[in-house]
Scaffold this motif. Structure first.
Motif, PDB file in Angstrom:
ATOM      1  N   ARG A   5      -0.288 -14.150  -4.102  1.00 22.78           N
ATOM      2  CA  ARG A   5      -0.666 -12.733  -4.201  1.00 22.78           C
ATOM      3  C   ARG A   5      -1.222 -12.222  -2.870  1.00 22.78           C
ATOM      4  NH1 ARG A   5      -2.190 -12.797  -9.104  1.00 22.78           N
ATOM      5  NH2 ARG A   5      -4.171 -13.802  -8.738  1.00 22.78           N
ATOM      6  N   ALA A   6      -2.058 -13.041  -2.209  1.00 28.11           N
ATOM      7  CA  ALA A   6      -2.651 -12.632  -0.930  1.00 28.11           C
ATOM      8  C   ALA A   6      -1.580 -12.443   0.137  1.00 28.11           C
ATOM      9  CB  ALA A   6      -3.686 -13.659  -0.473  1.00 28.11           C
ATOM     10  N   ILE A   7      -0.562 -13.316   0.143  1.00 32.87           N
ATOM     11  CA  ILE A   7       0.537 -13.165   1.111  1.00 32.87           C
ATOM     12  C   ILE A   7       1.323 -11.898   0.795  1.00 32.87           C
ATOM     13  CG2 ILE A   7       2.728 -14.152   1.914  1.00 32.87           C
ATOM     14  CD1 ILE A   7       1.410 -16.956   1.521  1.00 32.87           C
ATOM     15  N   SER A  53       7.989  -6.322   1.395  1.00 32.28           N
ATOM     16  CA  SER A  53       8.579  -5.550   0.307  1.00 32.28           C
ATOM     17  C   SER A  53       8.619  -6.444  -0.925  1.00 32.28           C
ATOM     18  CB  SER A  53       9.970  -5.033   0.678  1.00 32.28           C
ATOM     19  OG  SER A  53      10.795  -6.081   1.131  1.00 32.28           O
ATOM     20  N   SER A  54       8.684  -7.780  -0.693  1.00 29.45           N
ATOM     21  CA  SER A  54       8.541  -8.720  -1.805  1.00 29.45           C
ATOM     22  C   SER A  54       8.220 -10.110  -1.262  1.00 29.45           C
ATOM     23  CB  SER A  54       9.811  -8.785  -2.661  1.00 29.45           C
ATOM     24  OG  SER A  54      10.823  -9.502  -2.003  1.00 29.45           O
ATOM     25  N   PHE A  55       7.504 -10.882  -2.076  1.00 30.26           N
ATOM     26  CA  PHE A  55       7.224 -12.275  -1.751  1.00 30.26           C
ATOM     27  C   PHE A  55       6.942 -13.034  -3.029  1.00 30.26           C
ATOM     28  CE2 PHE A  55       4.344 -15.845  -1.055  1.00 30.26           C
ATOM     29  CZ  PHE A  55       5.178 -16.632  -0.280  1.00 30.26           C
ATOM     30  N   LYS A  56       7.563 -14.200  -3.144  1.00 30.30           N
ATOM     31  CA  LYS A  56       7.328 -15.066  -4.296  1.00 30.30           C
ATOM     32  C   LYS A  56       7.650 -16.495  -3.891  1.00 30.30           C
ATOM     33  CE  LYS A  56       7.784 -14.780  -9.244  1.00 30.30           C
ATOM     34  NZ  LYS A  56       6.363 -14.791  -9.412  1.00 30.30           N
ATOM     35  N   PHE A  57       6.793 -17.430  -4.327  1.00 34.86           N
ATOM     36  CA  PHE A  57       7.096 -18.836  -4.099  1.00 34.86           C
ATOM     37  C   PHE A  57       8.279 -19.219  -4.985  1.00 34.86           C
ATOM     38  CE2 PHE A  57       2.462 -19.611  -2.820  1.00 34.86           C
ATOM     39  CZ  PHE A  57       2.777 -19.740  -1.468  1.00 34.86           C
ATOM     40  N   ALA A  69       4.302 -25.380  -1.110  1.00 32.31           N
ATOM     41  CA  ALA A  69       5.062 -24.309  -1.752  1.00 32.31           C
ATOM     42  C   ALA A  69       5.891 -23.602  -0.696  1.00 32.31           C
ATOM     43  CB  ALA A  69       4.125 -23.319  -2.445  1.00 32.31           C
ATOM     44  N   MET A  70       7.064 -23.135  -1.104  1.00 35.14           N
ATOM     45  CA  MET A  70       7.945 -22.386  -0.208  1.00 35.14           C
ATOM     46  C   MET A  70       8.408 -21.126  -0.915  1.00 35.14           C
ATOM     47  SD  MET A  70      10.387 -25.203   1.526  1.00 35.14           S
ATOM     48  CE  MET A  70      10.191 -26.575   0.417  1.00 35.14           C
ATOM     49  N   GLY A  71       8.623 -20.097  -0.129  1.00 38.76           N
ATOM     50  CA  GLY A  71       9.130 -18.871  -0.707  1.00 38.76           C
ATOM     51  C   GLY A  71       9.735 -17.968   0.341  1.00 38.76           C
ATOM     52  N   ASN A  72      10.396 -16.917  -0.120  1.00 44.29           N
ATOM     53  CA  ASN A  72      11.005 -15.943   0.782  1.00 44.29           C
ATOM     54  C   ASN A  72      10.166 -14.677   0.824  1.00 44.29           C
ATOM     55  OD1 ASN A  72      13.251 -17.479   1.573  1.00 44.29           O
ATOM     56  ND2 ASN A  72      14.304 -16.988  -0.334  1.00 44.29           N
ATOM     57  N   TYR A  73       9.863 -14.259   2.051  1.00 41.89           N
ATOM     58  CA  TYR A  73       9.064 -13.060   2.317  1.00 41.89           C
ATOM     59  C   TYR A  73      10.045 -12.021   2.840  1.00 41.89           C
ATOM     60  CZ  TYR A  73       5.265 -10.327   4.527  1.00 41.89           C
ATOM     61  OH  TYR A  73       4.375  -9.351   4.911  1.00 41.89           O
ATOM     62  N   GLN A  74      10.165 -10.909   2.132  1.00 40.21           N
ATOM     63  CA  GLN A  74      11.089  -9.840   2.522  1.00 40.21           C
ATOM     64  C   GLN A  74      10.316  -8.709   3.194  1.00 40.21           C
ATOM     65  OE1 GLN A  74      14.511  -9.862   1.606  1.00 40.21           O
ATOM     66  NE2 GLN A  74      14.284 -11.876   0.675  1.00 40.21           N
TER      67      GLN A  74
END
Length: 103
Positions: A5-7, A53-57, A69-74
């Motif tokens: 959430r913070a990211i 605009s979006s981020f989720k692990f 954890a890995m995720g895509n940050y748009q």
């Protein structure tokens, strides 16, 4: 998670607050071990230039001495791969490294 959430919110201070005293960062050309205040500034600069605009692990895993954890940050049509690693210290998980690389 709170870190996720913070990211997504671009809250550098909150992200760093979940970390060890020194955090290994790899954010574009900034690569090294930084104290909390420096790490906060580096992440703040990234978040200001690249608002999410979006981020989720998309992956979360744990081992006996830590987690990752890995995720895509748009942001602005670009995708960045974010990898966060935690160390388990006295029963508590603390961020030890954050990597943000252009996909």
């Amino acid at each position: 998670t709170q870190v996720e959430r913070a990211i997504a919110d671009g809250d550098a201070a909150k992200v760093v607050s979940y970390g060890k005293e020194k955090i290994l960062l790899n954010v574009f050309e900034k690569d090294g071990v930084y104290a909390s205040s420096q790490a906060t500034q580096i992440l703040k600069d990234f978040f200001q230039k690249n608002p999410a605009s979006s981020f989720k692990f998309s992956y979360k895993g744990a081992v006996s001495d830590g987690a990752s954890a890995m995720g895509n940050y748009q942001s602005k049509g670009e995708t960045y791969r974010v990898t966060v690693k935690w160390a388990k210290i006295s029963g508590e998980y603390k961020i030890e490294s954050i990597s943000i690389l252009k996909s």
